[in-house]
Design a protein around this motif. Structure first.
Motif, PDB file in Angstrom:
ATOM      1  N   PRO A 160      -4.899   9.750  -6.132  1.00  0.00           N
ATOM      2  CA  PRO A 160      -6.176   9.089  -6.408  1.00  0.00           C
ATOM      3  C   PRO A 160      -6.606   8.157  -5.271  1.00  0.00           C
ATOM      4  CG  PRO A 160      -4.498   8.571  -8.082  1.00  0.00           C
ATOM      5  CD  PRO A 160      -3.827   9.370  -7.033  1.00  0.00           C
TER       6      PRO A 160
ATOM      7  N   HIS B 268      -9.320  15.830  -0.973  1.00  0.00           N
ATOM      8  CA  HIS B 268      -9.650  15.750  -2.404  1.00  0.00           C
ATOM      9  C   HIS B 268     -10.152  17.090  -2.947  1.00  0.00           C
ATOM     10  CE1 HIS B 268      -8.912  11.504  -3.054  1.00  0.00           C
ATOM     11  NE2 HIS B 268      -9.596  11.201  -1.965  1.00  0.00           N
TER      12      HIS B 268
ATOM     13  N   ALA C 214       0.844  -1.205   0.000  1.00  0.00           N
ATOM     14  CA  ALA C 214       0.000   0.000   0.000  1.00  0.00           C
ATOM     15  C   ALA C 214       0.873   1.246   0.000  1.00  0.00           C
ATOM     16  CB  ALA C 214      -0.918  -0.009   1.212  1.00  0.00           C
TER      17      ALA C 214
ATOM     18  N   ALA D 250      -4.414   5.395  -3.180  1.00  0.00           N
ATOM     19  CA  ALA D 250      -2.999   5.700  -3.417  1.00  0.00           C
ATOM     20  C   ALA D 250      -2.128   5.409  -2.194  1.00  0.00           C
ATOM     21  CB  ALA D 250      -2.848   7.164  -3.826  1.00  0.00           C
TER      22      ALA D 250
HETATM   23  N1  ATP Z   1      -5.535  -3.132   6.532  1.00  0.00           N
HETATM   24  C1  ATP Z   1      -5.415  -3.312   5.213  1.00  0.00           C
HETATM   25  N2  ATP Z   1      -5.320  -4.538   4.679  1.00  0.00           N
HETATM   26  C2  ATP Z   1      -5.191  -4.716   3.342  1.00  0.00           C
HETATM   27  N3  ATP Z   1      -5.152  -3.711   2.448  1.00  0.00           N
HETATM   28  C3  ATP Z   1      -5.244  -2.465   2.938  1.00  0.00           C
HETATM   29  C4  ATP Z   1      -5.390  -2.186   4.320  1.00  0.00           C
HETATM   30  N4  ATP Z   1      -5.476  -0.836   4.487  1.00  0.00           N
HETATM   31  C5  ATP Z   1      -5.395  -0.303   3.258  1.00  0.00           C
HETATM   32  N5  ATP Z   1      -5.254  -1.282   2.325  1.00  0.00           N
HETATM   33  C6  ATP Z   1      -5.132  -1.095   0.876  1.00  0.00           C
HETATM   34  O1  ATP Z   1      -4.104  -0.163   0.647  1.00  0.00           O
HETATM   35  C7  ATP Z   1      -4.435   0.666  -0.443  1.00  0.00           C
HETATM   36  C8  ATP Z   1      -4.330   2.102  -0.043  1.00  0.00           C
HETATM   37  O2  ATP Z   1      -5.448   2.407   0.797  1.00  0.00           O
HETATM   38  P1  ATP Z   1      -5.625   3.827   1.498  1.00  0.00           P
HETATM   39  O3  ATP Z   1      -6.856   3.771   2.291  1.00  0.00           O
HETATM   40  O4  ATP Z   1      -4.374   4.195   2.174  1.00  0.00           O
HETATM   41  O5  ATP Z   1      -5.844   4.764   0.235  1.00  0.00           O
HETATM   42  P2  ATP Z   1      -6.180   6.304   0.183  1.00  0.00           P
HETATM   43  O6  ATP Z   1      -5.164   6.943  -0.668  1.00  0.00           O
HETATM   44  O7  ATP Z   1      -6.353   6.831   1.551  1.00  0.00           O
HETATM   45  O8  ATP Z   1      -7.580   6.254  -0.584  1.00  0.00           O
HETATM   46  P3  ATP Z   1      -8.894   7.153  -0.404  1.00  0.00           P
HETATM   47  O9  ATP Z   1      -8.632   8.461  -1.055  1.00  0.00           O
HETATM   48  O10 ATP Z   1      -9.937   6.358  -1.147  1.00  0.00           O
HETATM   49  O11 ATP Z   1      -9.140   7.246   1.037  1.00  0.00           O
HETATM   50  C9  ATP Z   1      -5.821   0.263  -0.916  1.00  0.00           C
HETATM   51  O12 ATP Z   1      -5.685  -0.595  -2.025  1.00  0.00           O
HETATM   52  C10 ATP Z   1      -6.374  -0.462   0.272  1.00  0.00           C
HETATM   53  O13 ATP Z   1      -7.292  -1.461  -0.137  1.00  0.00           O
END
Ligand code: ATP
Length: 621
Positions: A424, A579, A405, A427
């Motif tokens: 996005p 965002h 991640a 991300a």
């Molecule tokens: N505990 C977890 N176990 C498995 N995958 C995870 C976990 N936490 C996050 N992910 C994965 O890591 C990736 C990044 O997630 P994250 O929530 O950090 O994205 P983000 O940039 O904050 O997105 P958004 O703008 O939608 O909130 C995603 O594909 C998510 O499914």
């Protein structure tokens, strides 16, 4: 919370107990009736203990009778074998209950929901088997019988009156102690962890320690009730402390009403007296009539307060009470239906009166002494020399079972600046915040804060070091007032000025008028502002805001921008996940763009806007 002003609940309960002390002799009760009243008192003490767990931390225990039993047997055993007078066994009984609860709290911390219930069940079984099988120590199934002298007060015989007053005084004291605890910052922490364990840890309060404390308190109260039990009964049998008793405690706690001072007394009275009420036709009719009157009165009050929705919520209880009255009039022999009626009443109360019988009373909202704001912004200014790299993230990779991640992410944030983390969906932005607050342990790389490595630091420690945060999926403490949410943020710095400062913070985020409302009744946008106020209450040097503008528009968005600038002016560094590009471009001193868990670009707002790769991956879309 002001513990000097006894609110309605404890005041009325203590008054009722005092009146009982005065009135009972006038009613000339028999020895049996006094024993029944004493039993209600003892059970009420045990139930008050159970309420720390069920009412305040929101867990379910079906092993409470074991703690009650251990308190009773500890006193009984030392009396029988070491000659310690029961009157002096108080610390021993309280200690036995508390110690057992502390030991069982370790496996309990590892589980939740049904697994936690099963763990308390298993604990109860183990204690029961010990009490019933370890004949050398406990007397086994034949019980433990104490010499008549055991029930004396240093040689002076104790009458049933003496026991009655002893139990009444113990109950009053137990209720006062419980009242003091739940109205302190500890009680607030219990409720916070029930509503959001993650947010509780992120404010440095410590979910695990407070959960353990709630169990220990329940054990201590259970142990005290156990001592009173053996002292007044003189004999102990394991069956008095088995699973059925635990279940009865839980039922009585829910029946009387959670988080209520009077509730445990009502719950205890119900389980002790109700079988007798059902056994007699006349008393059952009186009971059914009184129940109908109470429910009708409560329905009328609700109708007056909230109109049709208030009345609608009482229709099923009303129909039930009417049915029970009809049954009491028409059915001649109730004895064979006893258990079914008992079960139906419990079902009704637990399913339709969420706050137990005490929930029938109109909600008493004590007049809040409005504490004025202290006139400041409430935001603590960061002292000392500003740091160019207050937060320094170096090559962090966060992998979930082979999926990265975050991959080799590095950035730094200076004191008193805003760094936006954009990119996005998916991300890795929220994952980054979770790594910074130790909700996730990074698979590789290091995080430095104020010059020190955060490796192995726990979430609570990180909060104490000066990093606080808000959450993308709101994590307010819904059943606490708005003001208490902010005060919970001041857990470690609470003093006599806390209320004034908390009000100042609420004024700063525009929520002062809602201070005494339950947080869950705030709108989505207001809850976002409340999370910011609560995070600021922790005196952060670094504030992590996870999509604070989500769901905000117009004036609220402008207020949020002004608030973030104000925070920055106080020397606090801000990491902003957002965002809303207008918010990001207007406020950010620097921007880090993430894409598929990797840093795509870093720079000023102008540089990021002009960056071709960022245009393609994110902004263009
Ligand atoms: N505990 C977890 N176990 C498995 N995958 C995870 C976990 N936490 C996050 N992910 C994965 O890591 C990736 C990044 O997630 P994250 O929530 O950090 O994205 P983000 O940039 O904050 O997105 P958004 O703008 O939608 O909130 C995603 O594909 C998510 O499914």
């Amino acid at each position: 919370m002001n513990t000097k002003n006894f609110p309605f609940d404890i005041g009325i309960t203590l008054l009722a107990l005092a009146l009982a002390a005065v009135a009972v002799p006038l009613l000339q009760p028999s020895g049996y009736e006094l024993t029944v009243l004493s039993l209600i008192g003892m059970y009420a003490i045990a139930l008050k203990g159970l309420d720390f767990v069920t009412g305040y931390t929101g867990e379910v225990s079906v092993g409470h009778a074991a703690l009650f039993g251990l308190g009773a047997y500890a006193a009984g055993w030392t009396n029988l074998h070491l000659g310690l007078p029961l009157a002096l066994a108080l610390p021993l009984s309280i200690g036995a209950g508390a110690l057992a609860a502390w030991l069982i709290s370790f496996p309990l911390l590892r589980v939740n929901g049904p697994f936690l219930v099963l763990t308390t069940f298993a604990f109860g079984r183990i204690v029961y088997v010990f009490l019933s099988q370890a004949s050398d120590v406990t007397g086994g199934q034949s019980g433990m019988e104490l010499a008549p002298e055991a029930q004396t007060l240093f040689g002076h015989a104790m009458t049933s009156w003496n026991f009655y007053y002893l139990i009444l005084a113990s109950l009053a004291l137990a209720l006062l102690v419980a009242h003091w605890i739940v109205h302190s910052r500890t009680g607030r922490a219990f409720e916070a962890l029930r509503d959001s364990p993650i947010a509780t840890d992120c404010m440095g309060i410590g979910t695990a320690w407070h959960k353990q404390l709630a169990f220990v308190l329940s054990g201590a109260f259970g142990g005290l009730a156990g001592l009173l039990y053996v002292y007044s009964q003189g004999v102990l049998f394991p069956d008095s402390f088995g699973f059925e008793m635990s279940l009865m405690f839980l039922m009585a706690a829910l029946f009387g009403g959670r988080k209520s001072t009077f509730g445990p007394i009502l719950g205890a009275a119900f389980v002790v007296v109700f079988p007798d009420v059902l056994g007699n036709h006349t008393t059952f009719r009186i009971f059914a009539g009184l129940t109908l009157a109470a429910i009708a009165a409560s329905a009328a009050l609700r109708y007056r307060a909230t109109g049709w929705p208030g009345l609608r919520s009482m229709l099923v209880p009303l129909a039930f009470a009417l049915g029970m009255l009809a049954l009491s009039v028409w059915v001649e022999d109730l004895n064979e239906h006893r258990l079914a009626i008992y079960g139906a009443i419990v079902l009704m109360v637990v399913s339709y009166l969420g706050n137990g019988v005490m929930g029938l009373l109109p909600k008493y909202v004590p007049a809040h002494k409005s504490v004025p704001s202290d006139g400041s912004t409430g935001i603590r200014r960061v002292l000392g020399a500003p740091s160019a790299a207050l937060l320094d993230v170096r090559g962090v990779t966060m992998s979930f079972g082979g999926f990265n991640a975050m991959t080799d992410v590095s950035f730094s944030v200076a004191s008193g600046t805003v760094m936006a983390l954009i990119g996005p969906n998916g991300a890795g932005k929220s994952t980054t915040m979770n790594v910074l607050t130790a909700l996730y342990q990074p698979s590789a790389g290091a995080v430095f804060f104020d010059g020190a490595s955060l490796a192995n630091a726990k979430t609570t420690k990180i909060a104490m070091l000066g990093i606080s945060r808000t959450f993308q999926n709101l994590q307010v403490f819904g059943d606490l007032s708005v003001l208490d949410n902010v005060l919970a943020g001041m857990h470690h710095s609470i003093d006599k000025h806390a209320n004034g400062r908390a009000m100042a913070l609420l004024e700063t985020v525009g929520l002062a008028a809602h201070a005494h409302q339950l947080a869950r009744n705030l709108s989505y946008g207001q809850q976002r502002f409340l999370e910011v106020a609560r995070a600021l209450a922790c005196n952060p040097m670094l504030l992590l805001l996870d999509e604070p503008a989500a769901g905000l528009r117009g004036a609220d968005l402008a207020a949020l921008k002004a608030l973030i600038l104000l925070i920055k002016e106080h020397g606090i560094a801000v990491v902003l996940i957002e965002h809303h590009m207008d918010v990001v471009m207007e406020l950010s001193d620097s921007i880090t763009v993430l894409n598929f868990g990797q840093v795509l670009a870093r720079g000023s707002a102008a540089e990021i806007q002009a960056n071709q790769a960022v245009q393609e991956a994110y902004l263009g879309a």
